[in-house]
Structures are given as structure tokens and as C-alpha cells.
Write a protein that holds these residues in place. Structure first.
Motif, PDB file in Angstrom:
ATOM      1  N   VAL A  37       1.138  -1.023   0.375  1.00  0.00           N
ATOM      2  CA  VAL A  37      -0.387  -0.083  -0.271  1.00  0.00           C
ATOM      3  C   VAL A  37       1.155   1.468  -0.052  1.00  0.00           C
ATOM      4  O   VAL A  37       0.459   2.429  -0.246  1.00  0.00           O
ATOM      5  CB  VAL A  37      -0.926   0.088   1.190  1.00  0.00           C
ATOM      6  CG1 VAL A  37      -1.718   1.197   1.386  1.00  0.00           C
ATOM      7  CG2 VAL A  37      -1.649  -0.786   1.044  1.00  0.00           C
ATOM      8  N   PRO A  38       1.766   1.566   0.982  1.00  0.00           N
ATOM      9  CA  PRO A  38       3.164   2.380   0.757  1.00  0.00           C
ATOM     10  C   PRO A  38       3.240   2.494  -0.718  1.00  0.00           C
ATOM     11  O   PRO A  38       3.041   3.844  -1.240  1.00  0.00           O
ATOM     12  CB  PRO A  38       3.891   1.977   1.704  1.00  0.00           C
ATOM     13  CG  PRO A  38       3.139   1.337   2.478  1.00  0.00           C
ATOM     14  CD  PRO A  38       2.154   0.311   1.865  1.00  0.00           C
ATOM     15  N   LEU A  39       4.155   1.601  -0.739  1.00  0.00           N
ATOM     16  CA  LEU A  39       4.508   2.039  -2.618  1.00  0.00           C
ATOM     17  C   LEU A  39       3.008   2.143  -3.520  1.00  0.00           C
ATOM     18  O   LEU A  39       3.579   3.702  -4.625  1.00  0.00           O
ATOM     19  CB  LEU A  39       5.133   0.594  -2.661  1.00  0.00           C
ATOM     20  CG  LEU A  39       6.148   0.071  -2.133  1.00  0.00           C
ATOM     21  CD1 LEU A  39       6.695  -1.705  -2.991  1.00  0.00           C
ATOM     22  CD2 LEU A  39       7.455   0.947  -2.225  1.00  0.00           C
ATOM     23  N   PHE A  40       1.881   1.613  -3.071  1.00  0.00           N
ATOM     24  CA  PHE A  40       0.907   2.538  -4.250  1.00  0.00           C
ATOM     25  C   PHE A  40       0.966   3.859  -4.163  1.00  0.00           C
ATOM     26  O   PHE A  40       0.644   4.653  -4.826  1.00  0.00           O
ATOM     27  CB  PHE A  40      -0.372   1.847  -3.984  1.00  0.00           C
ATOM     28  CG  PHE A  40      -1.594   2.062  -4.568  1.00  0.00           C
ATOM     29  CD1 PHE A  40      -1.699   2.812  -5.215  1.00  0.00           C
ATOM     30  CD2 PHE A  40      -2.439   2.977  -3.446  1.00  0.00           C
ATOM     31  CE1 PHE A  40      -3.093   3.666  -5.774  1.00  0.00           C
ATOM     32  CE2 PHE A  40      -3.440   3.464  -3.532  1.00  0.00           C
ATOM     33  CZ  PHE A  40      -3.461   3.778  -4.713  1.00  0.00           C
ATOM     34  N   ARG A  41       1.078   4.453  -2.482  1.00  0.00           N
ATOM     35  CA  ARG A  41       0.262   6.278  -2.146  1.00  0.00           C
ATOM     36  C   ARG A  41       1.199   6.839  -2.712  1.00  0.00           C
ATOM     37  O   ARG A  41       0.852   8.403  -2.300  1.00  0.00           O
ATOM     38  CB  ARG A  41       0.458   5.978  -1.014  1.00  0.00           C
ATOM     39  CG  ARG A  41      -0.725   5.177  -0.754  1.00  0.00           C
ATOM     40  CD  ARG A  41      -0.991   5.373   1.022  1.00  0.00           C
ATOM     41  NE  ARG A  41      -2.805   4.397   1.723  1.00  0.00           N
ATOM     42  CZ  ARG A  41      -2.717   4.167   3.096  1.00  0.00           C
ATOM     43  NH1 ARG A  41      -1.249   4.100   3.682  1.00  0.00           N
ATOM     44  NH2 ARG A  41      -3.947   3.621   2.677  1.00  0.00           N
ATOM     45  N   ARG A  42       2.504   5.939  -2.854  1.00  0.00           N
ATOM     46  CA  ARG A  42       3.301   7.190  -3.587  1.00  0.00           C
ATOM     47  C   ARG A  42       3.180   8.099  -5.113  1.00  0.00           C
ATOM     48  O   ARG A  42       3.060   9.332  -4.947  1.00  0.00           O
ATOM     49  CB  ARG A  42       5.040   6.465  -3.709  1.00  0.00           C
ATOM     50  CG  ARG A  42       5.541   6.308  -2.699  1.00  0.00           C
ATOM     51  CD  ARG A  42       6.905   5.375  -2.671  1.00  0.00           C
ATOM     52  NE  ARG A  42       7.511   5.349  -1.070  1.00  0.00           N
ATOM     53  CZ  ARG A  42       8.366   4.029  -1.094  1.00  0.00           C
ATOM     54  NH1 ARG A  42       9.217   4.355  -2.334  1.00  0.00           N
ATOM     55  NH2 ARG A  42       8.586   4.042   0.215  1.00  0.00           N
TER      56      ARG A  42
ATOM     57  N   VAL B 129      11.343   9.434   1.671  1.00  0.00           N
ATOM     58  CA  VAL B 129      10.149   8.152   1.998  1.00  0.00           C
ATOM     59  C   VAL B 129      10.749   7.570   0.658  1.00  0.00           C
ATOM     60  O   VAL B 129      10.688   6.440   0.677  1.00  0.00           O
ATOM     61  CB  VAL B 129       8.904   8.694   1.751  1.00  0.00           C
ATOM     62  CG1 VAL B 129       7.454   7.399   1.156  1.00  0.00           C
ATOM     63  CG2 VAL B 129       8.158   8.564   3.897  1.00  0.00           C
ATOM     64  N   ILE B 130      10.918   8.714  -0.085  1.00  0.00           N
ATOM     65  CA  ILE B 130      10.450   8.112  -1.849  1.00  0.00           C
ATOM     66  C   ILE B 130      12.550   7.838  -1.761  1.00  0.00           C
ATOM     67  O   ILE B 130      12.678   8.162  -3.309  1.00  0.00           O
ATOM     68  CB  ILE B 130      10.123   8.217  -2.815  1.00  0.00           C
ATOM     69  CG1 ILE B 130      10.162  10.172  -3.257  1.00  0.00           C
ATOM     70  CG2 ILE B 130       8.638   7.296  -2.947  1.00  0.00           C
ATOM     71  CD1 ILE B 130      10.010  10.758  -4.019  1.00  0.00           C
ATOM     72  N   GLU B 131      13.396   8.079  -1.181  1.00  0.00           N
ATOM     73  CA  GLU B 131      15.110   8.051  -1.208  1.00  0.00           C
ATOM     74  C   GLU B 131      15.353   8.858  -2.231  1.00  0.00           C
ATOM     75  O   GLU B 131      15.621   8.702  -2.844  1.00  0.00           O
ATOM     76  CB  GLU B 131      15.352   6.824  -1.327  1.00  0.00           C
ATOM     77  CG  GLU B 131      14.811   5.627  -0.060  1.00  0.00           C
ATOM     78  CD  GLU B 131      15.794   4.292  -0.118  1.00  0.00           C
ATOM     79  OE1 GLU B 131      17.058   4.438   0.146  1.00  0.00           O
ATOM     80  OE2 GLU B 131      14.812   3.911   0.080  1.00  0.00           O
ATOM     81  N   LYS B 132      15.042  10.515  -2.635  1.00  0.00           N
ATOM     82  CA  LYS B 132      15.587  11.813  -2.817  1.00  0.00           C
ATOM     83  C   LYS B 132      16.705  12.163  -2.165  1.00  0.00           C
ATOM     84  O   LYS B 132      17.145  11.787  -0.795  1.00  0.00           O
ATOM     85  CB  LYS B 132      14.773  13.157  -3.328  1.00  0.00           C
ATOM     86  CG  LYS B 132      13.154  12.404  -4.246  1.00  0.00           C
ATOM     87  CD  LYS B 132      13.930  12.007  -5.299  1.00  0.00           C
ATOM     88  CE  LYS B 132      12.167  12.310  -5.976  1.00  0.00           C
ATOM     89  NZ  LYS B 132      12.569  11.970  -7.409  1.00  0.00           N
ATOM     90  N   GLU B 133      17.350  12.412  -3.504  1.00  0.00           N
ATOM     91  CA  GLU B 133      18.942  13.197  -2.881  1.00  0.00           C
ATOM     92  C   GLU B 133      18.133  14.211  -1.927  1.00  0.00           C
ATOM     93  O   GLU B 133      17.233  15.560  -1.858  1.00  0.00           O
ATOM     94  CB  GLU B 133      19.950  13.551  -3.997  1.00  0.00           C
ATOM     95  CG  GLU B 133      20.332  12.194  -4.065  1.00  0.00           C
ATOM     96  CD  GLU B 133      21.576  13.152  -5.265  1.00  0.00           C
ATOM     97  OE1 GLU B 133      22.361  13.948  -5.032  1.00  0.00           O
ATOM     98  OE2 GLU B 133      21.309  12.559  -6.637  1.00  0.00           O
ATOM     99  N   PRO B 134      19.140  14.634  -0.447  1.00  0.00           N
ATOM    100  CA  PRO B 134      19.320  15.236   0.299  1.00  0.00           C
ATOM    101  C   PRO B 134      18.696  16.910  -0.537  1.00  0.00           C
ATOM    102  O   PRO B 134      18.290  17.308  -0.485  1.00  0.00           O
ATOM    103  CB  PRO B 134      20.248  15.788   1.503  1.00  0.00           C
ATOM    104  CG  PRO B 134      20.874  14.094   1.447  1.00  0.00           C
ATOM    105  CD  PRO B 134      20.587  14.009  -0.576  1.00  0.00           C
TER     106      PRO B 134
END
Ligand SMILES: Nc1ncnc2c1ncn2[C@@H]1O[C@H](COP(=O)(O)OP(=O)(O)OP(=O)(O)O)[C@@H](O)[C@H]1O
Ligand SMILES: Nc1ncnc2c1ncn2[C@@H]1O[C@H](COP(=O)(O)OP(=O)(O)OP(=O)(O)O)[C@@H](O)[C@H]1O
Ligand SMILES: [Mg+2]
Ligand SMILES: [Mg+2]
Lengths: 228, 297, 297, 228
Positions: free
Chosen positions: A74-79, A106-111
């Protein structure tokens, strides 16, 4: 994009919130969901991002069948979905900045990207100057704008908003609507529950009216429709 | 998981310690108080066990040798005993020495027996210590069968009672310490659980904005670890300082034969290690267990 | 406050037990676990104290009478001792009896001394027990000054050590039980505090709609009481059943002279009363203390 | 009835929410408080029932000087005021009925009276049928109506409402406004912060416009005034 087939929703306490509902929302559409208080608008919307599961029927979002999707997926879907909740749902111990940044972490973007983009959207909704404050230090409308900023920060394919202007003055409401129109023009699907007659009647889009858990009206370029 | 996400989880776990100020404090102090209790009891129990060991070790077998035995016979018996399995020391005590000891033991009354020094009615004795105190009875029974052995004494009745007493004490100790450990586990995880349940909205919101279970779990896992470690600092400090001073200043003043304490040097480190491990493990466990049920929905 | 409002508070306090389901459960189980611990230690400590008392009571003064004393002198000494303050019993043990006892005590070795029965080298003895064991030394010193007293024995050296040993044990016991009580207080009120802090919004709202501090406090006060009482049920039941069975089945099998247990009948009731009072008091205290800080704003 | 004299409010984080404000509201008046998001409307209102204390200046309500009133007397003072909070502030573990009844229990009313009156106001706001439910089982608008019911259940002398129609559809909003007009006609003072232009422009009453913590407009029978 979003499709509901014979959807029913009965809450555990026996309340029937959605009672047999069929609808199809195409990619890139802009849909208002209107109806009286307690009609089932929020329930309708909550089922789209699977905060609530339908009691029966099927829901497809981005090709995913929500009732059968595994909990851990579910969390992946909600992204792919940006959400504005009627009660904001901000993390109370996180600052405004951290609340919006969280959706990107949450989606591991760069800082660096996170930093840049978060300040960008906070500026867009007009609360950049409150980035370091906690939600409890904001006015109702300011909190709502943080929620809106969080919903669009990841450029999602779908934005689902539950009364995103309920706590905003008309002027700020129009600013927010401009943002929504803009992202919609860029191809984002937009579903928005609202009580704001002015907006619905002035920015003419598809209107779905819900009453007692059923769609009673579905117009291409509709009116708010409920007269005083 | 990307490395920068791991970094983010570490950063986040430290921030959470501050964000949840009073809750962190409540959890840490629960760990502190419980581990202090566990630590004190561990120290007591391990020392009691040590003392019980000393008491048991003091048990000896006394083999009285028949007067008919000559010096060679006596030596032969000594050799035979020494060659038995499980024997620690064998000491020969001639009957003159035995009488002297008896007179000394009796004190004033003993004086009345001084005349016997000329005509000693006692026997030569072998005093035997076994490696394991529990072997005493077995060894005694065996030696009884040897030639020229008039009688074997090992405090019949007394030794059995002593052993059962020490055993009872040890079992009570083990039950207490195990009970205490479970209690500590329960209390700490209970406290952590409440603080985390108070944060269930936070977890719900995180899931709503797309955080996977692992992403949510990581900071909680680390937070549990920090809680446990933070909570074990005070007990470790307290117990180390107290034990060091007791060992240095109080222990030498206790003059009972059997009561001697475990030396401070390795013992303090052992206890500290045990406490920090207990704290960390229960912290992590309590934290993960509590988050778990909010990750199922 | 009107009577119907008091009724309302009682009703409300019961409702709150249900409303805050898991929090109630967490608090009650914290009380349960902690009181079980306290109860077990109370039982152990009170019994140890009882046993320590038995050990002390066994200490006696033996006054050896000079052979020069005639029967009247001996009776006079007996009278004089009886009339001293703090004396419990005075028993006369003639020298023949003393020898018999000595021979019995020595066991096999004793046989060697049988010939002495004709020419007893021992003395007549008064065996004195004092009301308070701690008086033994004082009494012994006094009797030493009497006429015809050849020597006074009370296990010099031994008694002092025994007393200091029993005292150390008692003090450790008291420190442990007091420490445990404070720990219990802290842990229970800590748990209650967290659950109430989680309800601070509730308290805020109540104040916002016009509830006075007392009006808010009452249900919390009662809730604390119920929590404490609910939490003490399991420990009381557990300890009562266990102690009753230990007293009935295990205790008779322990055959050491000094080890006897406090009789189950009044003891179980005492422990139960203590536990329920501790539970209730800490429950109320924890609850009121926690609410307090939210009533100040 | 309500008087503010040179009131300033700086929040602990340094935000100046009210910056020198003088106002006088007479008994029986009906006042709208309008202004953009974050202008200080909620702060203005919160100070009237002493959820917030002013940093400087004085506030008199029903003859009581709020900055100097003792903490323990605050609840007694609040009993004469009915409040609707922007974020509802319902007791989450209490049912709808219990939430409303609580306001009456506090002033030690008789159980029979409580029962009768609570059901009456719940009926008035149209959620009598949800009396046994918890707030978490209600829609946003339904929760808001519970808050409104609670504010009027004791027939207070003053009702202070912070965006009482923010989550309501226009029809329900009008019903609520009818209730407010009625109690105002019976002599109750009414102060209401709102973003609802329709309501302000149709039910003409005194309008106080706040911007950046100052009163920028105060008209007897004013307009909402902010044009789109
Ligand atoms: N968690 C829940 N449990 C039980 N019933 C619920 C729950 N959430 C909503 N309901 C009920 O379901 C119905 C529809 O609620 P919903 O929140 O969808 O209404 P809505 O159209 O969003 O109303 P509003 O405009 O007031 O927000 C209502 O009658 C409500 O009381
Ligand atoms: N508790 C608080 N701590 C710090 N600052 C606060 C707090 N509450 C509000 N503020 C700030 O004070 C200012 C006024 O807030 P207020 O809530 O009064 O606005 P408002 O007019 O009610 O806005 P809205 O229409 O969005 O509800 C805002 O800038 C807000 O960020
Ligand atoms: Mg809704
Ligand atoms: Mg506001």
C-alpha cells in the motif's frame, strides 16, 4: 486511471457510507466531488488511496486493484498519489519543513533535491516563512496549506484533496486553486471534495454529486448545484 | 535501502529522542529504575552464589584409621585415596594433632582432658577435600570400604542439610533473578509501548504519505536502542561506584570465614556489560514489538 | 458538590476504565507486575526476619559454678540471676548432665571419655536466656561479677559475629524492600503518568468547556483507585495461593532447627492488606500527580 | 460585554498575532470577524475565552478582567460562554451525546434535564441519530455540528464561534446560521470568525476585519469585503 465498480462501504458500526457506486475518472481529469455533510464524499475519497477498504465492489487506481493489494504494498502505491486530508494529518512533532520533506525522504530523494523542492512548494502555498514552526504554532489555514504543499511536493500523477479550502479565506483559496489548475494542466489527475460553491461555479470542471452514498449527478462542466 | 536513507534514520532517531521529550524521559527513567533493581540483585545473587560455593567447599571427609594399621598401611591408604577420582587434597592428621585440636576446640572444658595427652584415645585421621563438594558423600562411602579404616565422618546429616539449604537458597535466587528479569522486560516494554501507542497517529500518517513499514521501523529500532543505552548509564555508574567502594572499604571489615566478595575488577565490567545488553535488547524489542501492531493495517 | 455529581464521578470513573481500554490495561498490568515483585520480596523478607529472630533467640549464657559452692549458694545464685532485669528463663544443669551432653555431642569420639562418669571434671551450669537477644552480652558481664561463678560463656566472639551478621542481613533486607517500594511507586506512577499525558487533550477540552479542576480531578482520583485495586488482585491471589501451599507442603519438609515460616493464616491477610493499600495509594497518588500539571494552565 | 483595550499578543515563538487592538462589543450584538488566513482571527477569539492570555493590554468580558482572573476561576468564567473551536475539540473517547452532556454535567444540572436538553440540541443541528457514536465515526461536518450543539446547550450569554461552517455544505451552513440568528434574537451575543462570503453578505451584521493582527475595518452592517 481511477475506476470504481459497484462499490459499497459499510463502516463497522453499521453506517452505510457508500451504497453502490460506479465511476470512471480518466487521466488528467479535474473532478469536483460535492454533496451535503455526511453524504459520503470523504469515504469515497478515502477509498481511492485505500485508507478505507470497500465492503464490496472493486476499485482500480493506476491499474492497481485496491481491495486485493497486499498491505505491505500500500505505501508504495500511495507514492503516486498526493493527498490533502480533511483533518490535515500533519506530524505534530515535525516542523512544517520536516512534514513536507518526509514525503520526499520516503522515496529516497537526494538531500539537496529535497531541500530545494520543499522550500519551493512552501513558497508556492505562501508559508515558506513558517518552515521551522510546528503545526501547533500555525493557524488553521496555514496548516491546511502545509498539507497541500506536502500533497504536491512529489509531482504525483494523481492529487486527491478533501476540502482543501475549508479553512482558507477566498483569496488564499483562489491561489490554491491556481496551483491545482496549473498541475492539472501539466497532466495531473485531480479529485477534490469541496463545499465551495464559488470555486465550483467559476472554475467549471466535471462535478460528481454524492448524496446518501450514491452518485446523484455527474456533469462534464457542472455547477455546484445546491441552491441556498 | 540507500546509504543516505540509513543516515537519515540515524538522524531521525536522535531527533525523535528530543521531539518526544517527556516520553523519552519516561521510557529512559523506567529503564533506569528497572535496571538498577536488576543490577543490585545480580550483584547480590552472584556474590551469594560465590559465598555458597565457599561454604560448600569447606565440607571435608575425615577417615579415622584403625590403631592396628602400621605406618606403611597408613601410607598405602593415603596413596589409595589420592588416586581416587575427584579428589582435591588429602591431608594426614596424626592423633596427637587431633587431640590438641580437640582440646583447643573445647576451650576451658578441654583443660579437663589434658591428662590424656599421655594416653591418647583418638585415632590418626586423613582429611580429604573433593573437587566438587557434591562428591563428598560418594567419596566417603567408598573410603569406608578400605582396609584399616575404622570410621569415616563427613558431618553425616549436617552435610546433606547444608547442601539442601544452599540449593534452596540458590534456587530461590535463580527464581528471583529470572522473575526480576521478566518483570524488567515487561515493565520496560510496557512503558515503551504506551509511549509508542501515543504516537500511533504519527505512524498512521507516515503510512498515508507512502512510508514503507521498514522505513517507519528503522528510526523506532534505533530509538529503542538509544533508550536502552541511555537508561543503563545511571544503573551502571551507580552500581560500579557502590560496588567498588563496598569491595574496598566494607568487605574487609566483614570477618566471617565464608563471606568474601567477588573481586571488583572483572565483576564490575561483567555486570556493566550485562546491564547494557539487557537495556539495549529490551529497548529494541519493546520498541519494535510496539510499532509492529500499527504497521499491519 | 452535589451528591448526584459525586455519583456522576463514580459512573464516569468506571466508564473511563473502558474508554481508555489499552491504557487501563497497561497501567493495571504495571501495577500487577510490580506488586507481585513487592509481594514476593515482602514474604521473603518477613520470613527471613522471623528466622533471624529465631537464630538470635537461640543464643544463651552459660554460667559455670565454682565447685566450692554448696547447694544453698547455688540456689542463691539462681535467685539472683532470676531477679535480674531482662531475663527470660534460667535453667540449672548439674555437672552430670553436662558430661552426658558432652559425650553425646562428641559422638564416637565421646566414647573415649566415658570413664570420666565416675570422676566428673565439669561444673554445674546455669543456662540463661534473655528476653532480648541483644542483652546477652550485658547480662553475661554482670553475672561474671557474682560470687562462686567460675566462668561465664555465651559464645564470645561467635555471638557478636552472629549478631552483626543478622544485622547486616536485616539491613540489606530493609534497604532492598524500601528500594523496591520506591521503585514500585516510581514505575507505577510513571506508567499512569504516561497514560494520562496521552489524555492531556481531554483535560484541556474539559477545562475549555467549563469544568473546574475538582470536577476533572474526581474521576481521575477514582480511576487511580480502581487501577490500584484491579492491579493488586492478581498479586494477592498468586501470593496467597503460593504461600499457603508452601507453608502447608514445603515448609514441613525443611528440617533445619531455625527455619520455620510465619503461619499462613494471619500472614496472608497481612500481606494482602499491605499490597492492596500500596496499590490503591500509589494508584491514586500517581493519577492525581499526573493530572495536576495539566490543571495549572 | 466584551471589551479589548490596547491588546497585543506575541506567541512564545515570537510571532505577533495581535498587534494593538481596541474593540467594544455590546450585549446582544452579532459580530463577524473576517480576514485572510493567519491574520489573527482565532487568536482574537481565543483571548475572549482566555485560551490565550494577551501579552499586554486588557480584556473585559461580562465585567471580568481576563488577564488578572485566577486560573482556578477560569472554568467558572467560561460557563457563561459557548464556544465552537476551529478544530472542534471534541472528547475523542466520549460519544456525541456524552460530549454535549459534559457541558451540562459541569454545571451540575439534573440528569433528566440533561437528557432532554442534549437530545433537543442534537436534533436542532441534525445529528440526533448519531448520538451514540464516537467523534471518530463522524464526517467532518458532523463533528462540527456536535461542537455547535455543545456551544449552545447551556443557553450561554455569549457564543463565540471560530469558522463554525468551515466543514459544512451551504445548506447545512444556512441551517446553522438560522440557529445562530435565533439565539441572537433571544439576546445572546454572538462573535463568529468566518471565511464564508455568502453568509456575511446575506445576513448583514457588524463586520470586524482583521489583518496582520490589527482591525482594518469595523462596519455596522458590513460586507465580507474581500473580492476575488
Ligand atoms: N470511521 C467511521 N466509522 C463509522 N462511520 C463513519 C466513519 N467515517 C464516516 N462515517 C459515516 O459515514 C457517512 C459518510 O461520512 P463521510 O465522512 O464520507 O461524509 P462527507 O461527505 O465527507 O461529509 P462532510 O462534508 O461532513 O465531511 C457519515 O454518515 C459518517 O457518519
Ligand atoms: N500557538 C501558536 N504559537 C505560535 N504562533 C501561533 C500560534 N497560533 C497561531 N500562531 C500564529 O499567529 C498568527 C495568527 O494566527 P491565527 O490562528 O489567529 O490566524 P487566523 O486568522 O485564525 O487564521 P485562519 O483563518 O487560517 O484560521 C499566525 O501567523 C499563526 O502562525
Ligand atoms: Mg468529509
Ligand atoms: Mg483561525
Amino acid at each position: 486511471m481511477i475506476e470504481m465498480i459497484d462499490v459499497k462501504k459499510t463502516y463497522p458500526n453499521g453506517v452505510i457510507a457508500i451504497n453502490g457506486l460506479n465511476v470512471k475518472i480518466k487521466p488528467g481529469e479535474f473532478v469536483y466531488v460535492v454533496g451535503p455533510s455526511g453524504a459520503g464524499k470523504s469515504t469515497f475519497i478515502k477509498m481511492m488511496y485505500r485508507e478505507e477498504k470497500p465492503t464490496s465492489g472493486n476499485i482500480l487506481v493506476n491499474g492497481v486493484s485496491l481491495p486485493s493489494i497486499r498491505n505491505s504494498k500500500v505505501p508504495l502505491f500511495r507514492r503516486n498519489i498526493g493527498m490533502v486530508f480533511q483533518d490535515f494529518k500533519l506530524l505534530q512533532t515535525f516542523t512544517v519543513y520536516e512534514n513536507v520533506a518526509f514525503a520526499m525522504e520516503v522515496i529516497e530523494k537526494e538531500p539537496e533535491e529535497i531541500k530545494k523542492r520543499v522550500m519551493e512548494v512552501l513558497d508556492l502555498v505562501g508559508i515558506k516563512h513558517k518552515a521551522r514552526m510546528l503545526p501547533s504554532e500555525l493557524s488553521g489555514g496555514e496548516q491546511q496549506r502545509v498539507a497541500i504543499a506536502r500533497s504536491i511536493v512529489n509531482d504525483p500523477k494523481v492529487v486527491i484533496a478533501d476540502e482543501p479550502t475549508g479553512n482558507l479565506d477566498p483569496e488564499t483559496s483562489w491561489e490554491i486553486m491556481n496551483i491545482f489548475e496549473e498541475i492539472n494542466n501539466r497532466g495531473t489527475t485531480l479529485v477534490m471534495a469541496t463545499h465551495n460553491r464559488d470555486i465550483v461555479n467559476n472554475i467549471k470542471r466535471r462535478v460528481i454529486a454524492i448524496e446518501s452514498g450514491k452518485i446523484v449527478r455527474d456533469e462534464h462542466r457542472g455547477d455546484y448545484g445546491y441552491e441556498i | 535501502m540507500k546509504f543516505r536513507t540509513l543516515l537519515r534514520h540515524f538522524r531521525e532517531s536522535f531527533k525523535n529522542i528530543g521531539r518526544n521529550g517527556w516520553m523519552t524521559f519516561a521510557s529512559v527513567s523506567a529503564v533506569t529504575v528497572t535496571l538498577t533493581l536488576v543490577g543490585v540483585f545480580l550483584v547480590l545473587m552472584m556474590n551469594l552464589n560465590h559465598i555458597a560455593g565457599n561454604v560448600e567447599k569447606d565440607v571435608e571427609v575425615r577417615a579415622h584409621i584403625d590403631n592396628a594399621a602400621n605406618d606403611d598401611d597408613i601410607k598405602a591408604i593415603g596413596k589409595k585415596i589420592t588416586e581416587m577420582s575427584g579428589i582435591e587434597t588429602v591431608i594426614f592428621s596424626p592423633k596427637d594433632e587431633e587431640l590438641t585440636n580437640l582440646i583447643d576446640d573445647l576451650g576451658d572444658n578441654g583443660d579437663a582432658f589434658k591428662p590424656f595427652e599421655q594416653d591418647n584415645p583418638l585415632r590418626d585421621v586423613y582429611i580429604i577435600k573433593t573437587k566438587s563438594p557434591q562428591d563428598v558423600i560418594k567419596v566417603a562411602k567408598k573410603i569406608e570400604g578400605f582396609e584399616y579404616i575404622q570410621s569415616v565422618k563427613y558431618g553425616q546429616g549436617y552435610v546433606e542439610k547444608l547442601f539442601s539449604f544452599v540449593n534452596i537458597a540458590r534456587n530461590i535466587g535463580i527464581v528471583l533473578i529470572v522473575g526480576l528479569l521478566f518483570t524488567a522486560m515487561f515493565l520496560i516494554s510496557n512503558t515503551i509501548k504506551i509511549t509508542i501507542v501515543a504516537r500511533r497517529k504519527e505512524i498512521e500518517i507516515m503510512r498515508l504519505v507512502g512510508a514503507t513499514n521498514n522505513f517507519i521501523r528503522w528510526p523506532f529500532f534505533l530509538e529503542g536502542l538509544w533508550l536502552g543505552i541511555l537508561g543503563s548509564i545511571v544503573p551502571i555508574g551507580l552500581i560500579s561506584v557502590l560496588y567498588y567502594n563496598i569491595y574496598k572499604y566494607v568487605a574487609p571489615q566483614i570477618t566471617f570465614k565464608f563471606i568474601d566478595f567477588l573481586p571488583a575488577s572483572p565483576f564490575i565490567y561483567q555486570i556493566s556489560a550485562i546491564l547494557i545488553v539487557i537495556g539495549a535488547v529490551i529497548g529494541i524489542w519493546g520498541s519494535l514489538m510496539s510499532v509492529r501492531k500499527f504497521l499491519k493495517v
